[in-house]
Each structure stands twice: as structure tokens, then as C-alpha cells.
Scaffold this motif. Structure first.
Motif, short mmCIF file in Angstrom:
data_model
loop_
_atom_site.label_atom_id
_atom_site.label_comp_id
_atom_site.label_asym_id
_atom_site.label_seq_id
_atom_site.Cartn_x
_atom_site.Cartn_y
_atom_site.Cartn_z
N ARG A 145 0.82 -1.20 -0.02
CA ARG A 145 0.03 0.05 -0.15
C ARG A 145 0.75 1.31 -0.12
NH1 ARG A 145 -5.03 -0.63 0.75
NH2 ARG A 145 -5.49 1.62 1.71
N LYS A 146 2.09 1.12 0.49
CA LYS A 146 2.93 2.54 0.52
C LYS A 146 3.52 2.44 -0.81
CE LYS A 146 6.07 4.51 3.72
NZ LYS A 146 6.78 4.39 4.91
N GLN A 147 3.65 1.31 -1.59
CA GLN A 147 4.34 1.47 -2.85
C GLN A 147 3.31 2.30 -3.51
OE1 GLN A 147 5.70 -2.26 -4.37
NE2 GLN A 147 6.38 -2.82 -2.07
N GLN A 148 2.11 2.10 -3.54
CA GLN A 148 1.19 2.67 -4.60
C GLN A 148 0.79 4.11 -4.20
OE1 GLN A 148 -1.73 -0.75 -4.17
NE2 GLN A 148 -0.64 -1.81 -6.04
N ARG A 149 1.42 4.60 -3.65
CA ARG A 149 1.16 6.15 -3.22
C ARG A 149 2.63 6.93 -3.43
NH1 ARG A 149 -1.60 6.73 1.44
NH2 ARG A 149 -2.21 4.40 1.56
N PRO A 150 2.34 8.23 -3.81
CA PRO A 150 3.49 9.15 -3.85
C PRO A 150 4.47 9.22 -2.56
CG PRO A 150 1.72 10.21 -4.82
CD PRO A 150 1.07 8.88 -4.10
N ALA A 192 9.94 13.48 -6.13
CA ALA A 192 9.14 12.08 -6.30
C ALA A 192 9.85 10.95 -6.45
CB ALA A 192 7.76 12.33 -7.13
N GLN A 193 9.54 9.90 -5.72
CA GLN A 193 10.52 8.79 -5.99
C GLN A 193 9.73 7.70 -6.81
OE1 GLN A 193 13.55 8.79 -4.87
NE2 GLN A 193 13.16 10.97 -4.52
N LEU A 209 -3.55 11.69 -8.59
CA LEU A 209 -2.28 12.08 -8.94
C LEU A 209 -2.35 13.08 -10.25
CD1 LEU A 209 -1.36 8.24 -9.82
CD2 LEU A 209 -0.66 9.76 -7.70
N PRO A 210 -1.34 13.82 -10.37
CA PRO A 210 -1.25 14.92 -11.48
C PRO A 210 -0.94 13.95 -12.80
CG PRO A 210 0.81 14.79 -10.23
CD PRO A 210 -0.03 13.59 -9.47
N ALA A 211 -1.01 15.05 -13.89
CA ALA A 211 -0.85 14.46 -15.04
C ALA A 211 0.32 15.00 -15.98
CB ALA A 211 -2.18 14.42 -15.77
N LEU A 212 1.11 14.44 -16.53
CA LEU A 212 2.00 15.03 -17.58
C LEU A 212 1.28 14.52 -18.92
CD1 LEU A 212 5.55 13.84 -16.43
CD2 LEU A 212 4.08 15.95 -15.76
N ALA A 227 6.73 5.98 -13.20
CA ALA A 227 6.92 5.43 -11.74
C ALA A 227 6.88 6.20 -10.49
CB ALA A 227 8.39 4.54 -11.98
N ARG A 228 7.02 7.72 -10.65
CA ARG A 228 6.85 8.45 -9.60
C ARG A 228 5.56 9.06 -9.22
NH1 ARG A 228 11.48 7.62 -11.91
NH2 ARG A 228 13.27 7.65 -10.72
N GLY A 229 4.66 8.55 -9.65
CA GLY A 229 3.32 8.98 -9.63
C GLY A 229 2.65 9.86 -10.48
#
Length: 809
Positions: free
Chosen positions: A174-179, A186-187, A233-236, A315-317
Motif C-alpha cells: 500500500r505504501k508502494q502505491q502512493r507518492p 518524487a520517488q 495524481l497529477p498528469a503529464l 513510476a514517480r506517480g
């Protein structure tokens, strides 16, 4: 082991580095599980062992882990495993940096000596603490700094750890699937094999294909899977007209006569093409927040041509969003090349992401789909046409667009296809124009049934475009006026990052130079990165921490993390033409100091102060069978086949280095033997030298990954040419004698009558070393860029009343 020469000379600049307080360092190290939460229960030696074992996430058994610790040397006689077993309250700094260099991907003794690791840290421009021994506090700072130090492949050490599974191993699912943020960036905590891919159809207010319906815009989304629906999540977003394919399109003929224009203001000509119907904006549904009213996407995209920068940030959200726009495959409408309609179709996707516009699951327009996963914070990215549409979107002030990262972007289409009253092509695309690019990107032609419905209307509009773009005169008219994004600079609300090649003769550097000028005047933040390449991306160049700078920037703008990005990111970051690893941070692109060269006095010239040349080189060009670029090189090197078509002036050899910044300006007194004409000019670096290449070369194949299980990326760099060359182009420009005042004001030319004109050349930032000569070539027809009119015009230059002015750094 043979070490490639570039590795010995490379410097790994870190413009994005920042160091928080010690307490913040500890908190962040605990957040990523490198320091245990119950840190007070650990001795210094236990902390060190905990850290180094976590530095090897891809070795998960005790035996393999210990083997790797034995493989890392702290000095010539001791390995890390043995050293960790003996330390108590301090860690020797030489031992620390010997291990650090090995972890960063450097080899001993090829890259560095175990006897002096700090020499190597200095040589590679890597940060280090100048202490003999580290206690807990200094060890903590050294470890924190090491995680944010760039490896041999150019990525940060923590990025490479993430690519090797660090977060997948040490963070729960669950911690992996959040920024997650570390050092203000951002990691990469989202795994590539869990990305969600979908297609939606955004409804615009346009009807560019004249079918009575709002144009739908097919939009492709690739987004990370999050732990729960509360995480937004933001978007590029990349507007890419090439995204769904291109068509083969014939270039315009360039072997045509040069027109004699009637005097007057070209902007008064009627523009029939840019007249399209538009609907009023339809309000969004009242049930935007109702999960039962939101329908899932029913289309999964395949073979998506993504942008590498966006791949890095997935990969960084940051979600990746792509749309090709009106007139492309899967969408409605027709292509319009730079028009306001194209811009409106571009920002429609941002409006949907921000919750201000409707979209549907398919073309039936029955089931709405809401971007409920999106935070409403959007950045636009892309190079060339892609970056151009990002600039266009920024000039609308659309809500939700928080920043733009534009690379090699056009800021005015006139500056792309025209120059000072002339038709001027992008390099290697002689004959291209708005009509060619429009048809090339009109990918609806690929679907026969869809194309049949709109072919007649499209053909009609394309004929209008061909007329209105006016290749005959080359003047700045209404068609080009509405394609000048700089007109609307007052509407820009977001900061912009621009990346541009100083050797880009496709989208020429004046596009970003002029954009920078108007943004500064408007008080809008503009960060400018100038490299020595042509029309390229530079994200995979190890000498520059490009990914880190953009990560710092986007984390601040889209995630609203306070990381001092505005202050840390240099306003100007410029790569030297003498050294690939030399990135400079001047206060401005164009220095205030000026130096003027009189063409009769300050250049080595033999003979009369009036010089002449004839513009009859078109047939010689065709007879030579040279391609455009080969002709240019031959022309610069004074090939006898073209020598009568040029005036070549050179200074004496320079006694000191000369730094040319910004836009050189040629003030010329000239006359033509006819009632029309053009003048071209090149600024040239003369002198035998092994110059830096302008086309990057691969350093290592598949040198790094873009996240855990992500795509691989080569590393690249400019290198010193293996063979010396006698000259190199610095800058060039062209002007129609009938547009000697402005690009829109057509004026008469009298034969054999002198006129004073001012010709700004393309902007540059060029170090001319001592011993070289500054050269100036004055000519007329440019075989690679201008109309190639077969004529016998003679031009006369009054050198005594002409000068070249440069801004000297």
C-alpha cells in the motif's frame, strides 16, 4: 578492463542538489526505511550495517548479500563486510568514499584509486564531506548526500536503487502505491507492470470538419495504480499530432521565381482558412462526484509511442496523457497547423483533467467518463511540434495547467516557416510549409471510411490554406499573425521551462530567445536550458542532471511540495561549445556589453570598400548533386564552385577568447541590380580544430532503467570530433530587401540604389577560442532554406558603412 575515454573526462553536474537539516535528513531516511524507525535502539555500527545491507536490494539471501559486501573494498587490504564488523563510533571517510564510488558504478583502479577517492569525487564533480572520520551525524549527512549523488550512468543512486527493487523490497504494497518524496523529489515507488491504460473521447467546442457536431478528441491515458481512490495524481500531458501516424506528403516546389511584391501592409490580406464554427461550452454534469455515474474506459491502447520523460515520471506517480488533436486518427475535425482551433483542441484535454469538460468512453457519446483519478494539476511536455502545443496552451491561461516543459518549441509559426519577408524552410525540410505539415498529420486519412466523409471539405480547406500561407510573398500576414503565440503572452499564468539546441536549424533558436524576452517583460518565470545539439531530447546526457531538475520542478508545481525549486533551478543553464561537461549559469542569455566590427576596417579584406557578388548559384548547386547540408559545408569552406556567390570576411586571429552571446546584428548597406532581392548572412568560426559534435553519440546501450521493471535507456553525449574541421557555422539569417523595415511592410526596391538594413542573426552562446578567426559570409540564395530562384542578380555591399555588432560575454 578497458575504460572508455569519456568516463575519465565526464563531470556529473548536480544543479538540483539540496541539503536539508539533520533532523529532516533522519526523518526522510526513516520514511524510505533506510534508517529504522526505532533508531535510538541501534548502535552506530548497527545503523551502518543496516544501511549497507539495504544498499543491495537485489541480493536477498544472507549468502549472496554477504558475498556482495565482501566484493566492496574500503581500502587496498580490507573489504566492507570485515570493516562493518569492526566499526564502533566512527566511519573513516576514505573508506566511506571508496565504497561510495563502487556503489555509484565506478571501478578501481580504472576510474579511481583506493588510495585517494576524494580526488575522484572532485574530478567527477561529485559532492562529498571533507571530514577525516564520520560520527553518527556526519555519517547521516554523508549517506543522505550519497543517495542524492549521481551514478556513473547519470541517475541518482536512490533512483538506481529503486530500479533494482529497493522500494519493492522495503515498502509494503500500500505504501508502494502512493507518492513518496525524498530530497524534494518524487520517488519511483510505482511498478511499471501495474500501470493502467485506457482511452477516452474528450468533447470539444469545435466543429472543424463542418459536420454539425462537436469534435471528439481521442485521448490515451497511462497511469499508476494507487492504493485507494482518495489518492489523486497529477498528469503529464503531451499533445502529439504524430501520435497516431503520419501520411506521405509532397513538399512544395522551391525552384521558383522570387516575387516582386506590391508595396503595402501584408496583414490587410483576407484570411479565409481560419474561419470555423464553434459551439458554446457545455457545462459538466452535476454528478461529477457520483462514482456510479462514472463509466470505465472500454478501450485499451496498444503500441503507444510514449515520451521518455513522461515514462520516467510514471513510476514517480505522474500519469501520462497523450492526445493527437483535431484531424487525427480516432478524433474528429481537420488539421489546421498552429491555428487557434488547434490550441483550443489542445487545452480541451486539460479542461477535462481539471474537471471542466465532458468526455465519453466511446464515440457514441452515451457514457461519460470522469478523470476522478486526477488531482487537476497538469504539466505539458514534449519536443518540437509537441513542445510547441505546450507553449500554445500556456498562452491561453487555461485552468489546471501548472507548468510547461517545452523542448525545441516554436513560439511563432512565422519564425518557423518564414524569416524577414522570405519563405525559409526548417533545415533538411526544404519545401515544407504549413500545408505540408497539416496533411502529414491529418492521420484520419488512414481510415478509408472516415476519410471519405470529410475528403471534399478537407480538400477545400487545404486549398484555402495554400493560398493564405502565401508562399509567393513570404510576408507576415493575418494567417501568420494568428499563429504567433507571443501575441497572447499576457494570458500566461504558469511558469515555463524551455530546452533548446543552439545548433537547432529546424526550430531555430530565435523561437526560444524571443519567447524568453516577452516572458521576462511580462514578469513570468522562465527557465532556459541551452545545449550544443540540434533538434533532440537531452534527458539521457549524464553530464547534466536533467531528470533531477525536472523532478524537483514538477514535484513543486504539481504535488505542491515546498522544495525551493524556483530558487534552485538556474534561470539560464548553457552548455559550452568547447567542453560537453561544462554547463554554465550566466545571469542572462544576452550580455549587455557590445562590440562592433566595421566590415571595412575590422575584417581582413583586400581591395575596395565596395564589394560585389552575383547570385547565380542555383544551377551550380544542382550540378554539384550536393544535399542541403553538404552544400552548406562546402559554401562555408569557400568551395570554388560557389565562391562568386559570396563575400567572405574574416578577422585576424583572435588574441583572446571571444564569447558571443544572444543575437548578433548585421547592419548592412546594400544594393541590388534589380527591383527585388534578398540577403543572407552566416557568422562562422574559422580555424582547424577538433570541435564538439552537434549530434550526440551513444555512450552505453541500455545504461539505465526508468523505474522498477521500466523501460531501458541509452546514455548519450556530444564528443570531440575525431577529425579536425576548418570551420563551423555559428549563426545565420535571411531578409527580403522589400521587407527591410518589418516582415509585414512590403516596400519598393529601386535597382542600383543603396539601402540600409538591419539583420538580426539567430541567437547563440558561442566561445570562440584564441587563435581562431571570426568570419562573416554575405550571400543571397540559401540552397537549404530559401526559395531557389535561378537568376543573375548582382549585389553590392558598402563595407565602410556596414558593421557587425555582437553582445560580448
Amino acid at each position: 578492463m578497458s575504460i572508455k575515454p569519456w568516463r575519465k573526462a565526464m563531470k556529473y553536474h548536480q544543479f538540483a542538489k539540496t541539503l536539508p537539516t539533520l533532523d529532516q535528513q533522519i526523518l526522510e531516511l526513516q520514511e524510505i526505511d533506510l534508517y529504522p524507525v526505532d533508531l535510538a535502539q541501534y548502535s552506530f555500527g548497527q545503523v551502518a550495517q543496516h544501511v549497507y545491507r539495504h544498499f543491495l536490494p537485489d541480493f536477498r539471501s544472507q549468502v549472496t548479500l554477504e558475498t556482495q559486501l565482501h566484493n566492496l573494498l574500503v581500502d587496498e587490504n580490507q573489504d566492507l563486510f570485515s570493516y562493518l564488523a569492526r566499526i564502533n563510533e566512527t566511519f573513516n571517510s576514505k573508506a566511506f568514499y571508496n565504497v561510495a564510488l563502487q556503489l555509484l558504478g565506478f571501478f578501481s583502479p580504472q576510474d579511481f584509486s583506493l588510495a585517494d577517492p576524494l580526488f575522484a569525487m572532485t574530478k567527477f564533480d561529485l559532492p562529498y564531506l571533507d571530514e577525516t572520520n564520520f560520527d553518527f551525524n556526519t555519517f547521516t549527512t554523508a549517506i543522505y548526500q550519497l543517495l542524492n549523488t549521481r551514478c556513473q550512468n547519470g541517475l541518482l543512486f536512490l533512483d538506481n536503487l529503486a530500479n533494482r527493487g529497493y522500494f519493492a523490497t522495503n515498502l509494503n504494497a500500500r505504501k508502494q502505491q502512493r507518492p513518496l518524496f525524498f530530497n524534494g523529489k518524487a520517488q519511483a515507488t510505482f511498478a511499471a507492470d501495474q500501470f493502467i491504460r485506457e482511452v477516452v473521447y474528450v468533447e470539444s467546442d469545435l466543429d472543424t470538419d463542418h459536420d454539425g457536431q462537436r469534435d471528439l478528441l481521442q485521448t490515451t491515458i497511462i497511469r499508476p495504480k494507487v492504493a485507494n481512490s482518495f489518492i489523486k495524481l497529477p498528469a503529464l500531458y503531451t499533445a502529439n499530432p504524430y501520435f497516431l501516424g503520419t501520411t506521405d506528403t509532397k513538399m512544395n516546389d522551391v525552384d521558383v521565381p522570387m516575387a516582386i511584391k506590391n508595396p503595402g501592409d501584408a496583414r490587410e490580406a483576407v484570411d479565409k482558412f481560419d474561419q470555423f464554427h464553434e459551439f458554446s461550452t457545455k457545462p459538466v454534469s452535476d454528478n461529477q462526484n457520483d462514482p456510479f455515474a462514472n463509466h470505465p474506459s472500454v478501450i485499451t491502447p496498444n503500441n503507444v509511442g510514449t515520451v521518455t520523460l513522461s515514462d520516467f515520471f510514471l513510476a514517480r506517480g505522474f500519469a501520462s496523457v497523450y492526445a493527437a488533436g483535431i484531424g487525427t486518427r480516432g478524433s474528429d475535425g481537420i488539421r489546421t497547423c498552429g491555428s487557434p482551433e488547434e490550441t483550443k483542441s489542445t487545452i480541451a484535454i486539460i479542461e477535462w483533467l481539471h474537471g471542466d469538460r465532458r468526455a465519453y468512453t466511446d464515440r457514441s457519446r452515451q457514457d461519460e467518463v470522469i478523470a476522478d483519478w486526477c488531482s487537476g494539476h497538469v504539466a505539458m511536455t514534449g519536443k518540437s511540434y509537441l513542445g510547441t502545443l505546450a507553449v500554445a496552451a500556456a498562452t491561453t491561461g487555461v485552468a489546471g495547467l501548472d507548468t510547461v516543459i517545452s523542448e525545441a518549441a516554436i513560439s511563432s509559426w512565422y519564425d518557423y516557416y518564414r524569416e524577414h519577408g522570405l519563405v525559409v524552410a526548417p533545415e533538411t525540410f526544404q519545401g515544407e510549409d504549413a500545408n505540408v505539415l497539416t496533411n502529414e498529420c491529418f492521420s484520419r486519412q488512414k481510415d478509408a471510411g472516415d476519410y471519405a466523409k470529410i475528403k471534399a471539405f478537407y480538400d477545400h480547406k487545404l486549398k484555402q490554406m495554400i493560398h493564405d500561407q502565401d508562399r509567393e510573398s513570404g510576408s507576415y500576414n493575418h494567417f501568420w499573425e494568428v499563429r504567433n503565440y507571443r501575441r497572447d503572452i499576457a494570458k500566461v499564468k504558469c511558469p515555463i521551462v524551455s530546452v533548446h539546441g543552439l545548433n537547432d536549424w529546424n526550430v531555430k533558436p530565435k523561437n526560444v530567445f524571443k519567447l524568453n524576452q516577452v516572458l521576462k517583460e511580462a514578469g513570468i518565470a522562465h527557465k532556459v536550458i541551452l545545449h550544443q545539439g540540434q533538434h533532440i531530447y537531452i534527458n539521457n546526457f549524464p553530464s547534466l542532471d536533467f531528470y533531477d531538475l525536472i523532478n524537483l520542478w514538477l514535484t513543486n508545481k504539481l504535488f505542491q511540495q515546498e522544495n525551493h525549486a524556483d530558487q534552485i533551478f538556474p534561470d539560464y543553464l548553457i552548455q559550452s561549445n568547447l567542453n560537453e561537461s561544462d554547463w554554465q549559469t550566466p545571469d542572462d542569455w544576452q550580455a549587455t556589453a557590445q562590440k562592433s566590427y566595421n566590415l571595412a576596417i575590422d575584417f581582413d579584406h583586400k581591395g575596395d570598400s565596395e564589394v560585389r557578388f552575383v547570385d547565380d548559384g542555383v544551377q551550380a548547386f544542382h550540378d554539384s548533386k550536393l544535399k542541403d547540408l553538404a552544400w552548406e559545408q562546402a559554401f562555408i569552406q569557400e568551395d570554388p564552385r560557389f565562391s562568386q556567390n559570396q563575400v567572405v570576411l574574416k578577422t585576424s586571429s583572435l588574441s583572446n577568447e571571444l564569447l558571443i552571446t544572444g543575437r548578433p546584428v548585421l547592419n548592412l548597406r546594400v544594393k541590388s541590380s534589380a527591383n527585388y532581392g534578398l540577403i543572407s548572412a552566416m557568422l562562422v568560426d574559422y580555424g582547424e580544430a577538433n570541435r564538439l559534435t552537434t549530434r550526440p553519440q551513444i555512450l552505453e546501450f541500455a545504461a539505465r532503467e526508468l523505474g522498477y521493471h521500466g523501460k531501458q535507456e541509452n546514455t548519450m553525449a556530444f564528443k570531440q570530433a575525431s577529425q579536425a574541421t576548418p570551420a563551423k557555422l555559428i549563426a545565420k539569417s535571411h531578409i527580403n530587401l522589400q521587407n527591410r523595415t518589418t516582415a509585414y511592410q512590403n516596400e519598393a526596391v529601386q535597382p542600383e540604389t543603396y539601402y540600409d538594413l538591419q539583420l538580426p542573426l539567430q541567437p547563440t552562446y558561442y566561445h570562440l577560442p584564441a587563435g581562431r578567426q571570426l568570419g562573416l559570409i554575405i550571400y543571397a540564395t540559401d540552397m537549404g532554406m530559401t526559395i531557389r530562384h535561378e537568376n543573375n542578380l548582382e549585389y553590392t555591399i558598402d563595407l565602410a558603412n556596414s558593421n557587425l555588432t555582437i553582445h560580448q560575454g
